[in-house]
Design a protein around this motif. Structure first.
Motif, PDB file in Angstrom:
ATOM      1  N   ASN A   1      14.386   3.500  36.840  1.00 21.18           N
ATOM      2  CA  ASN A   1      13.945   2.276  37.511  1.00 21.18           C
ATOM      3  C   ASN A   1      12.911   1.470  36.731  1.00 21.18           C
ATOM      4  O   ASN A   1      12.681   0.303  37.043  1.00 21.18           O
ATOM      5  CB  ASN A   1      13.354   2.615  38.883  1.00 21.18           C
TER       6      ASN A   1
ATOM      7  N   SER B   1      19.320   1.733  36.559  1.00 23.38           N
ATOM      8  CA  SER B   1      19.104   1.119  37.872  1.00 23.38           C
ATOM      9  C   SER B   1      19.216  -0.406  37.767  1.00 23.38           C
ATOM     10  O   SER B   1      18.750  -0.999  36.780  1.00 23.38           O
ATOM     11  CB  SER B   1      17.720   1.498  38.399  1.00 23.38           C
TER      12      SER B   1
ATOM     13  N   ASN C   1      17.443  -2.357  39.197  1.00 20.74           N
ATOM     14  CA  ASN C   1      16.062  -2.867  39.237  1.00 20.74           C
ATOM     15  C   ASN C   1      15.436  -2.960  37.849  1.00 20.74           C
ATOM     16  O   ASN C   1      14.373  -3.571  37.686  1.00 20.74           O
ATOM     17  CB  ASN C   1      15.195  -1.961  40.110  1.00 20.74           C
TER      18      ASN C   1
END
Length: 554
Positions: free
Chosen positions: A70, A149, A151
């Motif tokens: 992330n 991810s 993100n």
């Protein structure tokens, strides 16, 4: 060739392995992209090179999966963790060694972070203090780039990879077809690739030798049975040009799961591989289990060169694959169509060391249920029941299986009486000699077994005697009485025929034999015979009949 693939270098596992070794050996700094579909074996080849083929060169291989990462901070921490744990990091400074000890203890790291925040107002993770000392002897592999991810921006992670590539050799493993699906990531990725990547290798198939190697590694063994299973799996994947390594590994695992429950042959092994392959392709497995219909090219059976009469077997394997539940008997009857359930169960118990505790407990439950309902057809004979019970006890002794043989006693003592057949008595002593040292309950059981056989033997020969007597075959009747004098008590009423007009020469000779045997062998029936003849003598006034009776008494 697809326009998007122009200029790509296509290769198999061996080509890729050789190319990586060549590039990593001769280049001081190099960044290599290994591209290919999921399950094609990219990570397997790269790990094999880093941990195997280059280990003699004293290279430090660090593998880091970006799956689900992330943030850059998370990536950096995991990279340093892998750096600390790399097997050939021989030149650690005292600081690094100390940091490694701290890192290995999560509690210590948490305490340091808590204390630093408490006293200096700043939370410090000791791992962040570790200097990442890379160099020419380090290879850092960033795997699963397309699985990062959402993100984490692509430009940030690519910037980190570019930074690391200035310090050591780098391998990036990715599936570009998946990255193309992101309108946001793909343009950024193309710029990075042009600036940083020195070599792009695209792997597009499993080599025969790789398939064989994986099968042999996951299914070791030199016996012919294992060898035949390995060959069946290998032939299946080569014949159907299946290039997904995960499908291969899942197929091997499924085959081994089934082997723990029953024996295997080429058909069962092929069905296992076909089921896993269809599952990997996202197919509806149950629709493929139906018999051939419509276009043959669309048929599961035609596709894998199987006969449609395997439908029930396929359904059973699908159930096992989906729920881990299996009707063992259906599979065993396919393998041994001429054997009874009891014979198959006995074979399983005799091969107990090849099974697992769950299977043996299931066998115990099956025996218990069939004994409880007096399922004589299941056992077939007293000998089979005896051997089943013996091997259940042996499996309990050898493997410490958690079932209680006393639970069966109430039922097997009843069933054995009904199953006992003549001609088995001689086997009892041999069974005692073979098994008595390892089966504590055997003496009691065998005594009951022998008694039941003797009782059943009497019933059997009484029935045969009656059949011969009704047919006036007195010679055969005499043979039975001579061999089994215990029957005299049951046929003593026949002595009354000596006082009847129907007493022929042959019948009289048979009645004399009965009396002679009772007198000679001094059986328990001897006094009863004497009383019976005396009563007959006093009941008649016929001189001829009196003479017959006195002839029997003399």
């Amino acid at each position: 060739m697809d326009d998007n693939k122009k200029g790509w270098v296509f290769m198999n596992q061996k080509d890729l392995s050789d190319a990586l070794v060549d590039q990593l050996n001769k280049s001081r700094r190099v960044t290599i992209l290994v591209n290919g579909g999921w399950g094609i074996g990219k990570s397997h080849v790269v790990s094999d090179v880093g941990n195997g083929r280059l280990s003699e060169k004293q290279m430090n291989f660090i593998h880091l999966s970006l799956f689900g990462m992330n943030s850059l901070d998370e990536i950096n921490k995991n990279l340093k963790r892998e750096y600390l744990l790399s097997k050939s990091n021989q030149d650690e400074t005292n600081m690094v060694k100390g940091m490694k000890a701290v890192f290995d203890n999560q509690t210590t790291r948490s305490v340091i972070s808590h204390l630093s925040e408490k006293y200096i107002g700043l939370s410090i993770d000791p791992l962040n203090l570790l200097p990442l000392k890379l160099g020419d002897k380090f290879i850092v592999c960033f795997d699963d780039l397309e699985r990062k991810s959402p993100n984490l921006p692509m430009d940030e992670i690519l910037g980190l990879i570019e930074e690391i590539s200035l310090k050591c050799k780098v391998i990036v493993i990715a599936n570009e077809e998946r990255i193309k699906e992101s309108d946001l990531d793909w343009p950024i990725y193309k710029i990075f690739k042009e600036k940083v990547i020195d070599r792009t290798y695209t792997i597009d198939g499993l080599m025969d030798i790789t398939v064989k190697k994986i099968i042999e590694e996951q299914m070791p063994g030199d016996d012919k049975f294992i060898s035949d299973i390995r060959n069946t799996i290998f032939d299946f994947f080569i014949r159907h040009s299946i290039i997904n390594m995960r499908t291969l590994e899942k197929s091997i695992a499924f085959v081994m799961d089934l082997r723990s429950r029953c024996n295997l042959d080429s058909v069962l092994t092929t069905l296992c591989c076909a089921i896993v392959n269809e599952d990997s392709l996202g197919q509806d497995l149950y629709s493929f289990s139906q018999k051939t219909r419509g276009k043959k090219d669309d048929s599961f059976y035609t596709k894998y060169s199987l006969r449609p009469n395997y439908e029930q077997l396929l359904l059973e394997l699908l159930r096992f694959y989906s729920t881990n539940r299996l009707d063992d008997n259906k599979v065993k009857h396919y393998l041994n169509p001429n054997k009874t359930e009891c014979e198959l169960l006995l074979e399983e118990l005799q091969e107990g060391h090849l099974k697992n505790e769950t299977t043996l407990l299931a066998h115990f439950a099956s025996v218990k249920q069939n004994l409880k309902v007096n399922n004589l057809k299941f056992f077939g004979s007293s000998e089979k029941l005896l051997y089943v019970l013996i091997h259940l006890q042996l499996c309990k002794n050898w493997f410490d299986i958690s079932y209680d043989m006393n639970e069966l006693k109430e039922w097997y003592l009843n069933v054995i009486v009904q199953l006992a057949q003549n001609g088995k008595i001689n086997n009892v002593e041999n069974i005692k000699l073979i098994y008595n040292q390892t089966v504590p309950f055997l003496n009691t059981f065998l005594d009951q077994y022998e008694l039941a056989i003797q009782e059943q033997s009497g019933e059997y020969y009484l029935k045969k005697y009656t059949e011969y007597f009704d047919n006036k075959d007195y010679n055969s009747c005499s043979e039975i009485v001579h061999k089994h004098p215990g029957l005299i008590l049951s046929i003593i009423d026949n002595l009354d025929l000596v006082a009847k007009d129907i007493c022929t020469r042959e019948l009289f000779a048979h009645l004399r034999l009965i009396v002679d045997i009772s007198f000679r062998d001094k059986t328990n029936v001897h006094p009863l015979v004497e009383i019976r003849l005396s009563n007959l003598l006093h009941q008649t006034n016929d001189k001829v009949i009196k003479h017959r009776i006195k002839s029997l008494q003399s």
